[in-house]
Design a protein around this motif. Structure first.
Motif, short mmCIF file in Angstrom:
data_model
loop_
_atom_site.label_atom_id
_atom_site.label_comp_id
_atom_site.label_asym_id
_atom_site.label_seq_id
_atom_site.Cartn_x
_atom_site.Cartn_y
_atom_site.Cartn_z
N TRP A 1 -8.75 0.94 7.45
CA TRP A 1 -8.14 -0.28 6.87
C TRP A 1 -6.89 -0.65 7.66
N ALA A 2 -6.01 0.32 7.91
CA ALA A 2 -4.80 0.06 8.68
C ALA A 2 -5.13 -0.35 10.10
N HIS A 3 -6.13 0.30 10.69
CA HIS A 3 -6.48 -0.02 12.07
C HIS A 3 -7.08 -1.41 12.21
N ARG A 4 -7.66 -1.95 11.15
CA ARG A 4 -8.12 -3.35 11.20
C ARG A 4 -6.93 -4.28 11.41
N TRP A 5 -5.80 -3.95 10.78
CA TRP A 5 -4.59 -4.74 10.98
C TRP A 5 -4.07 -4.59 12.41
N TYR A 6 -4.04 -3.36 12.91
CA TYR A 6 -3.55 -3.15 14.28
C TYR A 6 -4.39 -3.95 15.27
N ARG B 1 0.83 -1.20 0.00
CA ARG B 1 0.00 0.00 0.00
C ARG B 1 0.87 1.26 0.00
N ALA B 2 1.92 1.26 0.82
CA ALA B 2 2.81 2.42 0.87
C ALA B 2 3.53 2.62 -0.45
N ALA B 3 3.91 1.52 -1.10
CA ALA B 3 4.59 1.62 -2.39
C ALA B 3 3.69 2.23 -3.45
N ASN B 4 2.38 2.09 -3.26
CA ASN B 4 1.42 2.70 -4.18
C ASN B 4 1.05 4.12 -3.80
N GLY B 5 1.77 4.66 -2.81
CA GLY B 5 1.55 6.04 -2.41
C GLY B 5 0.42 6.24 -1.41
N GLU B 6 -0.05 5.14 -0.80
CA GLU B 6 -1.13 5.23 0.16
C GLU B 6 -0.55 5.06 1.56
N ALA B 7 -0.54 6.12 2.34
CA ALA B 7 0.06 6.07 3.67
C ALA B 7 -0.90 6.50 4.77
N ALA B 8 -2.18 6.57 4.46
CA ALA B 8 -3.15 7.05 5.45
C ALA B 8 -3.29 6.05 6.60
#
Length: 274
Positions: A230-235, A219-226
């Protein structure tokens, strides 16, 4: 699973190995071989005992001299056939690159064209000092696929991507290491052992961490760093996981964590934990 005779999938504990064995063609990929890659990925994903996929040339290599250009005048002849062939290749690349489990390319000798494309779709690349790398569309009159181009840029940066794609020239292992095309280079008699040692290390790490890191890095490689839901589901998934409980317990008890009995996390279609 029925694989072409040039491909074999074997298992050693948590490590799967896909071996490319077409020595008469320097392990060049025929269409049938590209078509088999997604099935290999599914088999590794679906086997709860497996944690890592290693891709290599059989024996001492080579890894792969690329696509079998000799068949281009038949299976890739004409605009529609060429587009269909390219889609098969890129579906293989996509399947490997988006696999939730880590992959390691063991690169010995030639790693050219489609072979380099396959290696770049792996997460980590370990080479021996005979390895030679090149991406050669400028010698064939082909415009390299956008997704594959992006992967080259992500790996070596735009300056070296220009050099590699413009010239089509081969790079030796030392240059490949210097520009970040590979992670490690070892002598011929040590590279395989080093690659499997690394695969063994990955197999011992926390599944939730590896699966999550792979998704967040992509995701970061695609320029998405928010730092979004979605990220909090992983956390949240990690905080509630057996992996976290075992990691903390092992730290407190001053022992090595043992994640081997913890299954690989299942993901939703959006790449977040199910």
């Amino acid at each position: 699973m029925n694989l072409p005779e040039e491909l074999s999938l074997s298992f050693d504990g948590p490590i799967a190995t896909l071996a490319i064995d077409r020595p008469a063609k320097r392990n060049a990929f025929a269409l049938r071989m590209w078509q088999a890659i997604p099935a290999v990925v599914r088999a590794v994903e679906d086997d709860d005992n497996l944690r890592v996929l290693v891709i290599r040339g059989a024996g001492d290599g080579p890894f792969s001299a690329g696509a079998d250009i000799a068949e281009f005048q038949t299976v890739r002849k004409g605009e529609e056939a060429a587009a269909a062939y390219s889609e098969v290749v890129h579906e293989a690349e996509r399947a490997l690159a988006t696999m939730s489990k880590p992959s390691v390319a063991l690169i010995q000798g030639w790693c050219v064209g489609g072979g380099c494309e396959l290696a770049l779709a792996c997460d980590i690349r370990i080479a021996d000092n005979t390895a030679r790398f090149g991406i050669t569309p400028s010698k064939l009159g082909v415009v390299y696929h956008q997704m594959s181009t992006a992967r080259v840029v992500e790996t070596v940066g735009p300056a070296w991507a220009r050099y590699i794609l413009f010239t089509g020239e081969l790079l030796d292992a030392d240059v490949a290491l210097r520009i970040g095309l590979v992670h490690e280079v070892h002598p011929v008699d040590q590279a395989a052992a080093k690659a499997y040692e690394l695969a063994g290390t990955l197999a011992k790490r926390a599944p939730i961490t590896l699966a999550g890191a792979k998704q967040l890095i992509a995701r970061a490689a695609n320029g998405e760093a928010a730092d979004d839901e979605w990220a909090h589901r992983w956390y949240r998934a990690s905080y509630a996981s057996r992996d976290y409980a075992e990691g903390v317990s092992a730290f407190v008890e001053k022992r090595q964590p043992d994640f081997t009995a913890i299954p690989w996390p299942k993901l939703d279609e959006d790449g977040a934990p199910a």
